[in-house]
Scaffold this motif. Sequence first.
Motif, PDB file in Angstrom:
ATOM      1  N   ARG A 144      43.203  59.386   6.131  1.00  0.00           N
ATOM      2  CA  ARG A 144      42.914  59.929   7.449  1.00  0.00           C
ATOM      3  C   ARG A 144      43.864  61.088   7.682  1.00  0.00           C
ATOM      4  N   ARG A 145      43.334  62.286   7.837  1.00  0.00           N
ATOM      5  CA  ARG A 145      44.186  63.454   7.973  1.00  0.00           C
ATOM      6  C   ARG A 145      44.549  63.746   9.416  1.00  0.00           C
ATOM      7  N   ALA A 146      43.705  63.345  10.362  1.00  0.00           N
ATOM      8  CA  ALA A 146      43.994  63.620  11.771  1.00  0.00           C
ATOM      9  C   ALA A 146      45.100  62.692  12.273  1.00  0.00           C
ATOM     10  N   LEU A 147      45.985  63.227  13.090  1.00  0.00           N
ATOM     11  CA  LEU A 147      47.013  62.416  13.726  1.00  0.00           C
ATOM     12  C   LEU A 147      46.388  61.615  14.867  1.00  0.00           C
ATOM     13  N   THR A 148      46.938  60.456  15.121  1.00  0.00           N
ATOM     14  CA  THR A 148      46.498  59.683  16.276  1.00  0.00           C
ATOM     15  C   THR A 148      47.022  60.348  17.550  1.00  0.00           C
ATOM     16  N   VAL A 149      46.580  59.838  18.708  1.00  0.00           N
ATOM     17  CA  VAL A 149      47.048  60.388  19.982  1.00  0.00           C
ATOM     18  C   VAL A 149      48.570  60.282  20.081  1.00  0.00           C
ATOM     19  N   GLU A 150      49.124  59.123  19.693  1.00  0.00           N
ATOM     20  CA  GLU A 150      50.567  58.927  19.766  1.00  0.00           C
ATOM     21  C   GLU A 150      51.302  59.876  18.823  1.00  0.00           C
ATOM     22  N   GLN A 151      50.790  60.027  17.603  1.00  0.00           N
ATOM     23  CA  GLN A 151      51.457  60.897  16.636  1.00  0.00           C
ATOM     24  C   GLN A 151      51.372  62.364  17.049  1.00  0.00           C
ATOM     25  N   ALA A 152      50.182  62.794  17.499  1.00  0.00           N
ATOM     26  CA  ALA A 152      50.032  64.177  17.943  1.00  0.00           C
ATOM     27  C   ALA A 152      50.884  64.445  19.180  1.00  0.00           C
ATOM     28  N   GLY A 153      50.928  63.452  20.097  1.00  0.00           N
ATOM     29  CA  GLY A 153      51.761  63.613  21.280  1.00  0.00           C
ATOM     30  C   GLY A 153      53.225  63.729  20.931  1.00  0.00           C
ATOM     31  N   GLY A 154      53.674  62.952  19.958  1.00  0.00           N
ATOM     32  CA  GLY A 154      55.066  63.042  19.517  1.00  0.00           C
ATOM     33  C   GLY A 154      55.393  64.396  18.921  1.00  0.00           C
ATOM     34  N   ALA A 213      39.923  68.958  15.968  1.00  0.00           N
ATOM     35  CA  ALA A 213      38.494  68.631  15.990  1.00  0.00           C
ATOM     36  C   ALA A 213      38.273  67.180  16.393  1.00  0.00           C
ATOM     37  N   THR A 214      39.042  66.275  15.809  1.00  0.00           N
ATOM     38  CA  THR A 214      38.845  64.852  16.055  1.00  0.00           C
ATOM     39  C   THR A 214      39.038  64.501  17.526  1.00  0.00           C
ATOM     40  N   HIS A 215      40.090  65.018  18.130  1.00  0.00           N
ATOM     41  CA  HIS A 215      40.383  64.620  19.511  1.00  0.00           C
ATOM     42  C   HIS A 215      39.505  65.350  20.524  1.00  0.00           C
ATOM     43  N   LEU A 216      39.086  66.560  20.221  1.00  0.00           N
ATOM     44  CA  LEU A 216      38.129  67.221  21.114  1.00  0.00           C
ATOM     45  C   LEU A 216      36.799  66.471  21.113  1.00  0.00           C
ATOM     46  N   LEU A 217      36.354  66.062  19.929  1.00  0.00           N
ATOM     47  CA  LEU A 217      35.095  65.324  19.839  1.00  0.00           C
ATOM     48  C   LEU A 217      35.232  63.923  20.440  1.00  0.00           C
ATOM     49  N   ALA A 218      36.389  63.285  20.233  1.00  0.00           N
ATOM     50  CA  ALA A 218      36.598  61.947  20.796  1.00  0.00           C
ATOM     51  C   ALA A 218      36.602  61.983  22.321  1.00  0.00           C
ATOM     52  N   ALA A 219      36.966  63.135  22.890  1.00  0.00           N
ATOM     53  CA  ALA A 219      36.969  63.281  24.351  1.00  0.00           C
ATOM     54  C   ALA A 219      35.604  63.693  24.880  1.00  0.00           C
ATOM     55  N   ALA A 220      34.569  63.598  24.021  1.00  0.00           N
ATOM     56  CA  ALA A 220      33.188  63.930  24.389  1.00  0.00           C
ATOM     57  C   ALA A 220      33.028  65.404  24.745  1.00  0.00           C
ATOM     58  N   THR A 221      33.850  66.252  24.135  1.00  0.00           N
ATOM     59  CA  THR A 221      33.670  67.691  24.300  1.00  0.00           C
ATOM     60  C   THR A 221      32.387  68.115  23.591  1.00  0.00           C
ATOM     61  N   ASP A 222      31.664  69.044  24.182  1.00  0.00           N
ATOM     62  CA  ASP A 222      30.409  69.514  23.596  1.00  0.00           C
ATOM     63  C   ASP A 222      30.612  69.935  22.138  1.00  0.00           C
ATOM     64  N   MET A 223      29.770  69.442  21.258  1.00  0.00           N
ATOM     65  CA  MET A 223      29.942  69.695  19.826  1.00  0.00           C
ATOM     66  C   MET A 223      29.862  71.174  19.494  1.00  0.00           C
ATOM     67  N   ASP A 224      28.969  71.895  20.153  1.00  0.00           N
ATOM     68  CA  ASP A 224      28.866  73.319  19.861  1.00  0.00           C
ATOM     69  C   ASP A 224      30.108  74.068  20.314  1.00  0.00           C
ATOM     70  N   ASP A 237      37.551  62.627  12.006  1.00  0.00           N
ATOM     71  CA  ASP A 237      38.151  61.455  11.379  1.00  0.00           C
ATOM     72  C   ASP A 237      38.127  60.272  12.349  1.00  0.00           C
ATOM     73  N   GLU A 238      38.108  59.065  11.800  1.00  0.00           N
ATOM     74  CA  GLU A 238      38.116  57.869  12.627  1.00  0.00           C
ATOM     75  C   GLU A 238      39.491  57.681  13.267  1.00  0.00           C
ATOM     76  N   LEU A 239      39.489  57.178  14.497  1.00  0.00           N
ATOM     77  CA  LEU A 239      40.727  56.900  15.215  1.00  0.00           C
ATOM     78  C   LEU A 239      40.799  55.414  15.523  1.00  0.00           C
ATOM     79  N   PRO A 240      41.972  54.809  15.418  1.00  0.00           N
ATOM     80  CA  PRO A 240      42.078  53.375  15.725  1.00  0.00           C
ATOM     81  C   PRO A 240      41.787  53.119  17.200  1.00  0.00           C
ATOM     82  N   GLY A 241      40.977  52.077  17.450  1.00  0.00           N
ATOM     83  CA  GLY A 241      40.687  51.674  18.816  1.00  0.00           C
ATOM     84  C   GLY A 241      39.538  52.405  19.472  1.00  0.00           C
ATOM     85  N   GLU A 242      38.924  53.408  18.791  1.00  0.00           N
ATOM     86  CA  GLU A 242      37.892  54.190  19.464  1.00  0.00           C
ATOM     87  C   GLU A 242      36.605  53.385  19.664  1.00  0.00           C
ATOM     88  N   LEU A 243      36.287  52.450  18.757  1.00  0.00           N
ATOM     89  CA  LEU A 243      35.088  51.636  18.942  1.00  0.00           C
ATOM     90  C   LEU A 243      35.260  50.693  20.138  1.00  0.00           C
TER      91      LEU A 243
END
Length: 339
Positions: free
Chosen positions: A132-142, A288-299, A318-324
């Motif tokens: 998983r290449r994307a950082l989680t919210v906690e990691q990106a926030g740090g 990309a992962t966090h914009l899409l996870a926040a339901a930002t318009d794909m286009d 990328d998949e994020l823990p807890g998103e499901l």
Amino acid sequence: MDRYVELVRAKTVTGQFSPATAEVYCRDVQTFAELAGAGRVLDDLDGADVDAVLLAFARRPDGRRRAGEDGGDGGGAARAGRASQSAASQARFRRSLSVFFRHAVTAGWVQLDPMRAVTVSARERGGLRAERRALTVEQAGGLLAAARRMAEEPVPAARRRDQRTELRDALAVVLLATVGPRVSELTRANVEDFFVNGGDRYWRIFGKGGRTRDVPLPRPVAVLLEEYLARGRPLLDRGVEPKALLLSWRGRRLARGDVQAVIDRVLARVEPSRRRAVTPHGLRHTTATHLLAAATDMDAVRRVLGHSDLSTLSRYRDELPGELEAAMRVHPLLEEGRR
């Protein structure tokens, strides 16, 4: 190899390759020639020879990664020690060789493509891709919090004026994590590419294939940019690169290979519980992962990243823990029951 390098560089004139792509292909085939042995006959190489080169490349020190913090742009590499090649670098190297040998077969330089007989597995080579290449919210926030602290902390007076790169490092990491440019787009950026329209600060990014895109900067990023232009960049400016946004302490445009060291210096300030190693391209995945996870318009996300095709986004999500679990808690068919 020399003839191939000339051919690749000639294709930049016709627009078949961007200069950055051509440079990667040229560097990789030159590395292959060095590892295989300059005295070898190309048509004599078989799959076992290429296997040996791939393994040698995987163990080759990666000059972009440094253990420990270094205030300059590379002066501490010899002292700090270096890591072996990343999985992404190994995959890129293998792709470059595949392109080269396909051309070699067409040109009649070899009778058989040795890449068809390569047996080195992904496990032996360290894996083609990170899980998983994307950082989680906690990691990106740090990471972003560490960058902000770096920009706000006073610089010790003992530090040389021309080596005070904290604001530059903070801006580079924040732009990579929030806007998601390609590393080449970041290093090619000029001061004049940032402009104000309707009260908002925009970055005109010059991307692949000569395409440009105007991306609005979030307010905190725009403030950090202004701070760097006012206090950080003047310390590094020698008049050598009057247009470049990110300058080395020698006053030259920051090189692509220096960006990983910039990220690592900021990562060293992140608390261990939120720290995870990441590459510039990994920060592009994070955007990309966090914009899409926040339901930002794909286009809209596609336009921010500079993709020509919407389907390309699937590789960056990328998949994020807890998103499901989060998605099921706000299930649209059960809203009435919750009320």
